[in-house]
Design an enzyme around this catalytic site. Sequence first.
Site, PDB file in Angstrom:
ATOM      1  N   ASP A 106       0.735  -1.062   0.128  1.00 51.78           N
ATOM      2  CA  ASP A 106      -0.107  -0.022  -0.009  1.00 51.78           C
ATOM      3  C   ASP A 106       0.955   1.281  -0.029  1.00 51.78           C
ATOM      4  O   ASP A 106       0.330   2.453  -0.035  1.00 51.78           O
ATOM      5  CB  ASP A 106      -1.010  -0.005   1.422  1.00 51.78           C
ATOM      6  CG  ASP A 106      -0.293  -0.215   2.634  1.00 51.78           C
ATOM      7  OD1 ASP A 106       0.979  -0.005   2.670  1.00 51.78           O
ATOM      8  OD2 ASP A 106      -0.800   0.072   3.763  1.00 51.78           O
ATOM      9  N   GLY A 107       2.135   1.046   0.025  1.00 54.19           N
ATOM     10  CA  GLY A 107       3.051   2.274   0.020  1.00 54.19           C
ATOM     11  C   GLY A 107       3.791   2.673   1.089  1.00 54.19           C
ATOM     12  O   GLY A 107       4.482   3.545   1.072  1.00 54.19           O
ATOM     13  N   LYS A 160      13.008  32.843 -20.566  1.00 53.36           N
ATOM     14  CA  LYS A 160      12.098  31.561 -20.344  1.00 53.36           C
ATOM     15  C   LYS A 160      10.768  32.111 -19.586  1.00 53.36           C
ATOM     16  O   LYS A 160      10.879  32.700 -18.754  1.00 53.36           O
ATOM     17  CB  LYS A 160      12.635  30.398 -19.770  1.00 53.36           C
ATOM     18  CG  LYS A 160      11.764  29.342 -19.438  1.00 53.36           C
ATOM     19  CD  LYS A 160      12.381  28.270 -18.791  1.00 53.36           C
ATOM     20  CE  LYS A 160      11.928  27.939 -17.014  1.00 53.36           C
ATOM     21  NZ  LYS A 160      12.611  26.806 -16.442  1.00 53.36           N
ATOM     22  N   SER A 209      13.998  18.523 -14.322  1.00 56.56           N
ATOM     23  CA  SER A 209      12.774  17.636 -13.816  1.00 56.56           C
ATOM     24  C   SER A 209      12.163  17.040 -15.277  1.00 56.56           C
ATOM     25  O   SER A 209      12.731  15.609 -15.421  1.00 56.56           O
ATOM     26  CB  SER A 209      12.025  18.567 -13.223  1.00 56.56           C
ATOM     27  OG  SER A 209      10.880  17.880 -12.502  1.00 56.56           O
ATOM     28  N   THR A 210      11.374  17.533 -15.877  1.00 58.76           N
ATOM     29  CA  THR A 210      11.085  16.879 -17.055  1.00 58.76           C
ATOM     30  C   THR A 210      11.834  17.046 -18.347  1.00 58.76           C
ATOM     31  O   THR A 210      11.724  16.536 -19.222  1.00 58.76           O
ATOM     32  CB  THR A 210       9.541  17.678 -17.450  1.00 58.76           C
ATOM     33  OG1 THR A 210       9.791  18.825 -17.878  1.00 58.76           O
ATOM     34  CG2 THR A 210       8.445  17.547 -16.368  1.00 58.76           C
ATOM     35  N   GLY A 211      12.877  17.981 -17.999  1.00 56.75           N
ATOM     36  CA  GLY A 211      13.714  18.379 -19.280  1.00 56.75           C
ATOM     37  C   GLY A 211      13.136  19.185 -20.107  1.00 56.75           C
ATOM     38  O   GLY A 211      13.948  19.847 -21.125  1.00 56.75           O
TER      39      GLY A 211
HETATM   40  C1  R5P Z   1      12.938  26.468 -12.932  1.00 59.70           C
HETATM   41  O1  R5P Z   1      13.076  27.883 -12.486  1.00 59.70           O
HETATM   42  C2  R5P Z   1      14.368  25.653 -12.563  1.00 59.70           C
HETATM   43  O2  R5P Z   1      15.261  26.232 -12.222  1.00 59.70           O
HETATM   44  C3  R5P Z   1      14.423  24.614 -13.568  1.00 59.70           C
HETATM   45  O3  R5P Z   1      14.644  25.378 -14.745  1.00 59.70           O
HETATM   46  C4  R5P Z   1      13.277  23.666 -13.655  1.00 59.70           C
HETATM   47  O4  R5P Z   1      12.656  23.308 -12.533  1.00 59.70           O
HETATM   48  C5  R5P Z   1      13.416  22.550 -14.635  1.00 59.70           C
HETATM   49  O5  R5P Z   1      12.371  21.749 -14.685  1.00 59.70           O
HETATM   50  P1  R5P Z   1      12.070  21.013 -15.999  1.00 59.70           P
HETATM   51  O6  R5P Z   1      13.240  20.165 -16.415  1.00 59.70           O
HETATM   52  O7  R5P Z   1      10.656  20.214 -15.522  1.00 59.70           O
HETATM   53  O8  R5P Z   1      12.094  22.074 -17.299  1.00 59.70           O
END
Ligand code: R5P
Length: 299
Positions: free
Chosen positions: A38-39, A195, A227-229
């Site tokens: 169950d984690g 960005k 994170s996701t890239g």
């Molecule tokens: C954002 O301000 C962070 O410095 C990273 O650029 C961001 O969290 C990276 O997340 P992802 O890889 O999902 O774009």
Amino acid sequence: MLKNTLVIAGPASLDLAKSISKNLNVKFIEPELIVFSDGESKIRIPPVDKKHCIIVQSLYPPIDRHIIQLLMIIHKCRRENASKITVIIPYMAYARQDKMFLEGEIISISVLAELIQNFGTTDMITVDIHNEHSLSYFSITIKNISAIPILAEYIKNNKAIDIEKSIVVSPDEGGTKRAEKIAELLNLQILCLKKTRDRKTGLVSVDENLGLVVEGMDAILIDDMISTGGSIVKASELLKKHKIRNIIVLCTHAILLDNAFEKIMNAGVQEIISTNSIPNICAKVDLAPILSNVVVNTN
Ligand code: R5P
């Protein structure tokens, strides 16, 4: 050797904790862990009574599980009257939610801060926390150390790029200070991309105008975390459009969710280099020596 000190590995940071204990020449405790279907986690650790306990647990995914495991270990140390509880959190989760961006949002890092300190932590060490403002929610002693100098040392010997003809690129303006710091160490020029992220959908877009000619140069693309890239892919595609030659990605924390690694490599990146704050295939720069130094110097 530090007296009456133990290093306790959290289940998320076994190797790093072991290296830190070796560097400090103190006893290493590896927990026995069972994760039920169950984690729920069950952790077993021998008695730690009245010792200085150094707990190492990075808070990468599954984040909430790693948080509860950390709290369980702190709880045990406190119940057994540890003389001091130092928590090393190489990657601090929830530091991106350090304020209310949209009305009604809960400031997640303040919740985590309360939990960590109210459980009995004496002091904390973390690495390149996403936003230093997050530290204002803690009232215990904290050292937020920078991995930039060791990343800079590592990149100096990288054969995939020509350092002399490189430019340091930050994928967003929030990373300007970080880019400036490494650029200073490598004696290079910087470029900060513009960005924007939609706060509701999370979608990222980048201003296509660089305001600089980068054709034929190599890029050291640096971020605190991947994170996701998405951010690195967008930045790399834009740099490639502007005819940059090779791209090396540097980061402290490589979470690399799902197929982030493949997406980044497919965007024309030569190599991703991260620290071992999170165990992964890009973890080439060891944090153990600098973390151990901080422990020794603050003891
Ligand atoms: C954002 O301000 C962070 O410095 C990273 O650029 C961001 O969290 C990276 O997340 P992802 O890889 O999902 O774009």
